[in-house]
Design a protein around this motif. Structure first.
Motif, short mmCIF file in Angstrom:
data_model
loop_
_atom_site.label_atom_id
_atom_site.label_comp_id
_atom_site.label_asym_id
_atom_site.label_seq_id
_atom_site.Cartn_x
_atom_site.Cartn_y
_atom_site.Cartn_z
N UNK A 84 -3.85 0.14 -8.31
CA UNK A 84 -3.07 -0.79 -7.50
C UNK A 84 -3.15 -0.44 -6.03
N UNK A 85 -3.18 0.87 -5.73
CA UNK A 85 -3.25 1.29 -4.32
C UNK A 85 -4.62 0.95 -3.73
N UNK A 121 -7.11 -7.10 7.95
CA UNK A 121 -7.29 -6.60 9.31
C UNK A 121 -8.60 -7.09 9.91
N UNK A 122 -9.68 -7.08 9.07
CA UNK A 122 -10.97 -7.60 9.57
C UNK A 122 -10.88 -9.08 9.90
N UNK A 123 -10.16 -9.83 9.07
CA UNK A 123 -10.01 -11.27 9.32
C UNK A 123 -9.26 -11.52 10.61
N UNK A 167 -7.91 -2.45 -0.18
CA UNK A 167 -9.02 -3.37 0.07
C UNK A 167 -8.51 -4.68 0.66
N UNK A 168 -7.40 -5.20 0.15
CA UNK A 168 -6.84 -6.44 0.70
C UNK A 168 -6.35 -6.23 2.13
N UNK A 209 0.84 -1.21 0.00
CA UNK A 209 0.00 0.00 0.00
C UNK A 209 0.87 1.25 0.00
N UNK A 210 1.93 1.27 0.80
CA UNK A 210 2.80 2.44 0.87
C UNK A 210 3.56 2.67 -0.43
N UNK A 211 3.89 1.59 -1.11
CA UNK A 211 4.67 1.73 -2.35
C UNK A 211 3.82 2.13 -3.53
N UNK A 212 2.55 1.89 -3.48
CA UNK A 212 1.67 2.19 -4.62
C UNK A 212 1.41 3.68 -4.71
#
Length: 441
Positions: free
Chosen positions: A133-134, A145-147, A139-140, A124-127
């Motif tokens: 892509x970000x 985190x929810x899982x 979303x992933x 996420x930080x690199x996108x």
């Protein structure tokens, strides 16, 4: 307590329905002694059937039979407590299994997700901000985190349930073992008392008969006025059965009614066995209720002609009771039209039901083949053998849906027999009414 793993064989059931009434009819016709005495044979029979309650002691006028009652009640109490402990153990065991499966399933998932979440955050930080892509990586990350949160919550709940259920399971196991042993040893005590009484019964019988000899005979006082008044109210109230019979049809109905009346005694033994098996040995049967259900159905059908002969059917006779014998005969002739419609319909439909019960596809006997029209009557008789009656793999058509799987065709044929007896008794009643009108009685 030890379990009773007994299933009544089909052949024993049907044979008992035939032999027991015959034995009862023979015993009922024995000459009665002038003075009633106690017998060792009956005492041993009561010992075998009701000894755990001390009934043999009560039969022989011994109050020591009261010793059996508290021990027997303790057996019932212990079995009830053992059943409660077994139910609690089952519930706790299920909770433990569910909690363990949850831990086995969720723990690896949470650990795997926690191991991957740093990589997702780096992605996420690199996108590039606002890029596809970000957004996909965010979303992933949200799903991971929810899982993790959901998984940790499930793990906490499962660990709490496991910590709560395990002590309950251990305590229930101990309670079940204790009450099982208590009931078993109490029952062994009853068996020991019964074995001792089996040795003492001859002397107990002699003692009971000696007490009869010392008793003064009771005088029976009959109030003649009350007897005459009862006879005026119901002249047939004390009429013996044999006085109803005027021809062979009447005698056949009397014998049929007497025969099936002894089936009620069989029900006492069967339901007694069911109660003892269920509450003393925790072994309810799969055949007691169904066997008695079928027996009483057959008894009801076969005894119909007897009830008609002895005027035992319930009827509203506000006008009929005050009629003269000749008018009663005319009334019976008129109402016999409806009777023969009913009895004839019962006879025909029961024959169809009986044949259909033998001819169902599940039947693999030669009789079923004959009922389906696959073989002739002579070929069917020639093909019958002892194996058709004793081999449990041979099915005579329709069977019950209960796991006892008793054949139903005998019961269906008893419908036909009952209808036939009812029609014959109707013919007998019809002829009596004709004679009553002709004589002008």
């Amino acid at each position: 307590m030890p379990n009773i793993d007994f299933t009544l064989p089909h052949w024993a059931y049907w044979l008992g329905l035939l032999i027991f009434p015959v034995a009862g009819m023979i015993l009922a016709r024995r000459a009665r002694p002038a003075q009633t005495r106690y017998g060792a044979a009956l005492a041993y029979l009561i010992l075998v059937t009701g000894g755990i309650l001390g009934l043999h002691r009560f039969y022989l006028k011994s109050l020591l039979g009261l010793v059996y009652i508290p021990v027997f009640l303790f057996v019932l109490w212990s079995n009830a407590a053992e059943r409660d402990a077994r139910a609690a153990l089952s519930d706790a065991t299920n909770l433990v299994k569910v909690a363990e499966r949850t831990l086995e399933r969720e723990k690896p998932r949470v650990e795997a997700t926690e191991a991957d979440i740093d990589a997702i955050r780096a992605e996420v930080a690199a996108a590039e901000e606002g890029s596809f892509a970000r957004k996909s990586a965010e979303r992933r990350l949200k799903r991971a985190e929810d899982a993790i949160t959901t998984g940790r919550d499930r793990l906490k709940v499962a660990e709490a349930e496991l910590a709560e259920a395990q002590p309950i399971a251990v305590a229930a196991t101990a309670d079940r073992t204790f009450w099982y042993s208590a009931a078993r040893y109490a029952f062994f005590l009853i068996l020991a008392l019964m074995a001792l009484d089996a040795v003492l019964i001859p002397s107990l019988v002699r003692k009971a008969n000696d007490s009869i000899a010392q008793e003064e005979p009771e005088e029976t006082i009959i109030d003649a006025e009350m007897a005459e008044r009862a006879a005026q109210i119901d002249p047939d109230a004390r009429k013996p059965d044999h006085e109803w019979a005027e021809n062979w049809i009447d005698r056949l109905s009397l014998y049929a009614g007497e025969f099936v009346s002894y089936w009620a005694v069989i029900a006492v033994f069967v339901y007694y066995f069911e109660v003892i098996s269920r509450y003393v040995f925790n072994s309810p049967t799969s055949w007691a209720h169904e066997s008695m259900y079928l027996m009483f159905g057959m008894q009801y059908l076969i005894a119909g002609s007897y009830a008609m002969l002895t005027e035992g059917h319930v009827r509203v006779d506000i006008f009929y009771a005050n009629m003269s014998p000749r008018r009663k005969a005319w009334t019976d002739l008129f109402t016999s039209i409806f009777f023969f419609i009913f009895a004839g319909t019962l006879l025909v439909t029961s024959y169809i039901f009986a044949m259909d019960a033998i001819a169902v596809p599940s039947g693999n006997s030669v009789v079923s083949d004959w009922a389906r029209g696959e073989v002739g009557f002579g070929e069917m008789l020639g093909g019958l053998s002892l194996r058709d009656w004793t081999d449990p793999s041979i099915r005579w058509g329709e069977i019950s849906f209960n796991e006892w799987e008793v054949p139903l065709w005998p019961m269906k044929w008893m419908m036909f027999v009952g209808g036939l007896l009812l029609v014959l008794q109707g013919v007998s009643k019809f002829s009596k009414d004709i004679r009553a009108i002709a004589r002008g009685a």
